[in-house]
Design an enzyme around this catalytic site. Structure first.
Site, mmCIF file in Angstrom:
data_model
loop_
_atom_site.group_PDB
_atom_site.id
_atom_site.type_symbol
_atom_site.label_atom_id
_atom_site.label_comp_id
_atom_site.label_asym_id
_atom_site.label_seq_id
_atom_site.Cartn_x
_atom_site.Cartn_y
_atom_site.Cartn_z
ATOM 1 N N ASP A 66 -6.435 0.449 10.195
ATOM 2 C CA ASP A 66 -5.465 1.502 9.815
ATOM 3 C C ASP A 66 -5.514 2.702 10.764
ATOM 4 O OD1 ASP A 66 -4.758 -0.055 7.592
ATOM 5 O OD2 ASP A 66 -6.190 0.939 6.284
ATOM 6 N N THR B 283 6.503 -8.235 -2.213
ATOM 7 C CA THR B 283 7.708 -7.416 -2.441
ATOM 8 C C THR B 283 8.164 -6.739 -1.143
ATOM 9 O OG1 THR B 283 6.509 -5.406 -3.099
ATOM 10 C CG2 THR B 283 7.092 -6.963 -4.858
ATOM 11 N N ASN B 284 7.245 -6.456 -0.250
ATOM 12 C CA ASN B 284 7.657 -5.896 1.048
ATOM 13 C C ASN B 284 8.385 -6.945 1.887
ATOM 14 O OD1 ASN B 284 6.892 -2.977 1.590
ATOM 15 N ND2 ASN B 284 5.025 -3.753 0.610
ATOM 16 N N ILE C 109 -8.614 -8.210 7.734
ATOM 17 C CA ILE C 109 -8.687 -7.361 8.931
ATOM 18 C C ILE C 109 -8.690 -8.262 10.163
ATOM 19 C CG2 ILE C 109 -10.144 -5.735 10.207
ATOM 20 C CD1 ILE C 109 -10.984 -4.606 7.422
ATOM 21 N N LEU C 110 -7.792 -7.944 11.098
ATOM 22 C CA LEU C 110 -7.639 -8.777 12.292
ATOM 23 C C LEU C 110 -8.537 -8.282 13.422
ATOM 24 C CD1 LEU C 110 -3.784 -9.051 11.998
ATOM 25 C CD2 LEU C 110 -5.408 -10.950 11.692
ATOM 26 N N MET D 112 -4.192 -8.921 3.562
ATOM 27 C CA MET D 112 -5.467 -8.325 3.171
ATOM 28 C C MET D 112 -6.654 -8.771 4.022
ATOM 29 S SD MET D 112 -4.417 -6.260 1.018
ATOM 30 C CE MET D 112 -3.198 -5.921 -0.252
ATOM 31 N N ASN E 106 2.042 -2.485 10.370
ATOM 32 C CA ASN E 106 1.452 -2.637 9.037
ATOM 33 C C ASN E 106 2.024 -1.571 8.122
ATOM 34 O OD1 ASN E 106 -0.510 -3.476 7.018
ATOM 35 N ND2 ASN E 106 -1.669 -1.633 7.524
ATOM 36 N N HIS F 205 1.088 0.640 4.780
ATOM 37 C CA HIS F 205 -0.099 1.032 4.017
ATOM 38 C C HIS F 205 0.314 2.009 2.909
ATOM 39 C CE1 HIS F 205 -4.352 1.628 3.286
ATOM 40 N NE2 HIS F 205 -4.073 2.908 3.121
#
Ligand code: GAR
Length: 207
Positions: free
Chosen positions: A151, A14-15, A93-94, A91, A108, A110
């Site tokens: 984050d 949806t984003n 983590i890079l 979903m 990102n 959040h």
């Protein structure tokens, strides 16, 4: 000149849709050049298909090492001349490898007010469950640059919503999501117009 976006997704998207809608409305001068999903059945891939956006599914399990998985995504993003990478419900983590390939060019969204309810294990509905379990009275949405932590990157935009006594994970999640859909295109727009100035941990928004 429109900013070339690469959007990384893992779910319903949806984003991604909010970004596409802003571009179509003319409020965001950008182009989604490529969508990459880390999940095969992500509805976000269908959205990309609907708009004729090149889309790929890159699965971690198809690669021996995290770096090989990430290198495939980096190659695809570079092939499509991506100038800003947008994590929209991505979903995975890079690693520092990926982050350094697009230094200060990854953002990102959040679903909480970072630094609360973020980091490893805090994603999607789990965030709202943790918010309700803790009993905080406000939560919200954050758009931030991605650095080598989880984050922990500099915050671009944040907005709060009240947690109501009768909120459920679903009702709260829906209100936060609505905010995300406003903040994400707004942050991309600021980036596209060169209005974000990173000073240490702070991101200043230029007039
Ligand atoms: C969004 O709420 C986004 O903030 C969250 O996943 C959802 C994806 O929704 N992301 C994270 O929790 C990342 N830590 P969408 O697929 O409908 O855009």
């Amino acid at each position: 000149m429109a900013l070339n976006l690469g959007v990384l997704v893992s779910g319903r998207g949806t984003n991604l849709q909010a970004v596409i809608d802003s571009i179509q409305k003319g409020s965001l001068e950008a182009e989604v050049c490529v969508v990459i999903s880390s999940k095969q059945d992500a509805y976000a891939l269908k959205r990309a298909e609907k708009y004729g956006i090149p889309h790929y599914c890159v699965l971690r399990r198809d690669y021996k090492r995290q770096k090989d998985f990430e290198r495939e995504m980096v190659n695809l993003l570079k092939k499509h001349d991506v100038e800003l990478v947008v994590l929209a419900g991505f979903m995975t983590i890079l690693s520092p490898y990926f982050v350094n390939e697009f230094k200060n060019k990854i953002i990102n969204v959040h679903p909480s007010l970072i630094p609360a309810f973020c980091g490893k294990g805090f994603y999607g509905e789990r965030v709202h469950k943790a918010v309700l379990d803790y009993g905080v009275k406000i939560t919200g949405a954050t758009v931030h640059f991605v650095d080598e932590g989880t984050d922990t990157g500099s915050i671009i935009l944040q907005q709060a919503v009240q947690v109501l006594d009768d909120d459920t994970v679903e009702s709260l999640g829906a209100r936060v999501l609505k905010l995300e859909h406003e903040l994400l295109p707004k942050a991309i727009n600021l980036f596209a117009r060169g209005k974000l100035k990173i000073e240490g941990r702070r991101v200043k928004i230029l007039d």
